[in-house]
Structure formats: structure tokens, C-alpha cells
Design an enzyme around this catalytic site. Structure first.
Site: not given
Length: 190
Positions: A70, A86, A90, A137
Site C-alpha cells: 500500500g 498502489e 508494488e 520480494e
């Protein structure tokens, strides 16, 4: 929490004074009260097969720690739209929001600026999982396998509430069309 030295309106020096029962910064020149409001953030616990998606941070603060994906909202952005954006930035995943898990106050960065963190529950609606933006990761964790090195207090609080929900001790608020928090169609489904 860090303090600013000058008024953003007139450039006068800021001093401490009791206002409305709290210590606040007040401009010595124009008298403007310099409120230190929490910055809004939206995050999602993306759930798949009873496991939650976490990202390993590739930036400070808390470089290398696990985090709920987020981030900060744009000035005009609704939290539901912001968290969908977001998560895709990501993780590469498009999500569908399913419920509001909770709202948590936390701090961020070296200045300990306050944040207001809106946490949703979500499911994968598409995309290819890959770490991107500020994540190095991605990993899926079962409720009893959560890592101990989480970045923020709000991560611990939200994951604790998710565990409680998984045990039936807490019911997150479902997102439905009539719900003012944001309709499910903002969840990224095509």
C-alpha cells in the site's frame, strides 16, 4: 515528531504554545496555527488460499522488512482507488476489494510523521505477481507463519485483526455498492 522552523504561509518563525489543550506550533508573525495532521495511506491484505501477500521493502524506512502493500494517497484520491493503484504498482496484481479491515494510526520516517492507515481486505483479480516500485520480494504467508520483522506497528495491528477474523472473532466491514467507503467495482476486476 519533527518540528518545522518556519510558517508555510508567511515565513515567520514557529514557536510552541498551548492551543485547544495541546502543544502546537504557532507562527510568531501571522499567528497561524501549524497543525501536524496525519497523512492518509491505504493498504490491502491481499488474500489467496487463506494466505496473505506481504512485500519486502526495497526503500527506507525499514529497508528489508516485510510490509503490507500500500502507500500514500494522492491529494484527490479516494482510498479505495489509491490502494488498487498502489497494489498494482508494488506487486503487478490487479485486486478486487472485499472488505474494510480497519483504520490504524502510525508513524512514518525519521521525523515520525503521523499516518492514518486504511486497511482493506482484497482478492486477486488478475495480473502477474512481481516485486516492483518499492518492493524487492513478494511472499504469501499463512496466519500462523507471519514474519516477525514487520515494518510498521500498523502492520502488526492489521495482521492481528486479520488473524482474529480468520478465527471468527472479528468481522471486517463488507464492501457493497451502498457502502460509502467505496464500491467493489473500484477493485480492479474487468
Amino acid at each position: 515528531m519533527g518540528r518545522d522552523a518556519f510558517c508555510p504561509r508567511c515565513g515567520g518563525s514557529l514557536g510552541q504554545r498551548s492551543v485547544e489543550g495541546r502543544e502546537r506550533q504557532v507562527c510568531s508573525r501571522c499567528g497561524r496555527i501549524h497543525y501536524r495532521n496525519a497523512r492518509p495511506c491505504a493498504c490491502a491484505l491481499v488474500i489467496e488460499d487463506g494466505r496473505v501477500l506481504l512485500v519486502r521493502r526495497a526503500i527506507e524506512p525499514f529497508y528489508g522488512y516485510w510490509d503490507i502493500p500500500g502507500g500514500f494517497l494522492e491529494a484527490e484520491e479516494h482510498p479505495a482507488a489509491g490502494v488498487v493503484r498502489e497494489i498494482e504498482e508494488e506487486t503487478g496484481l490487479r485486486i478486487r476489494l472485499t472488505a474494510l479491515l480497519g483504520i490504524y494510526v502510525d508513524t512514518y520516517g525519521a521525523e515520525d510523521d503521523y499516518t492514518l492507515n486504511i486497511h482493506y481486505l482484497a482478492e486477486v483479480a488478475g495480473g502477474d505477481p512481481r516485486p516492483a516500485s518499492d518492493a524487492s520480494e513478494l511472499a504469501w504467508f499463512a496466519p500462523r507463519e507471519l514474519p516477525s520483522d514487520l515494518a510498521f506497528d500498523s502492520d502488526y495491528q492489521a495482521l492481528k485483526d486479520w488473524q482474529r477474523a480468520m478465527r471468527g472473532e472479528f468481522t471486517p466491514m463488507p464492501l457493497i455498492s451502498e457502502n460509502p467507503i467505496g464500491p467493489p467495482e473500484l477493485g480492479g476486476a474487468d
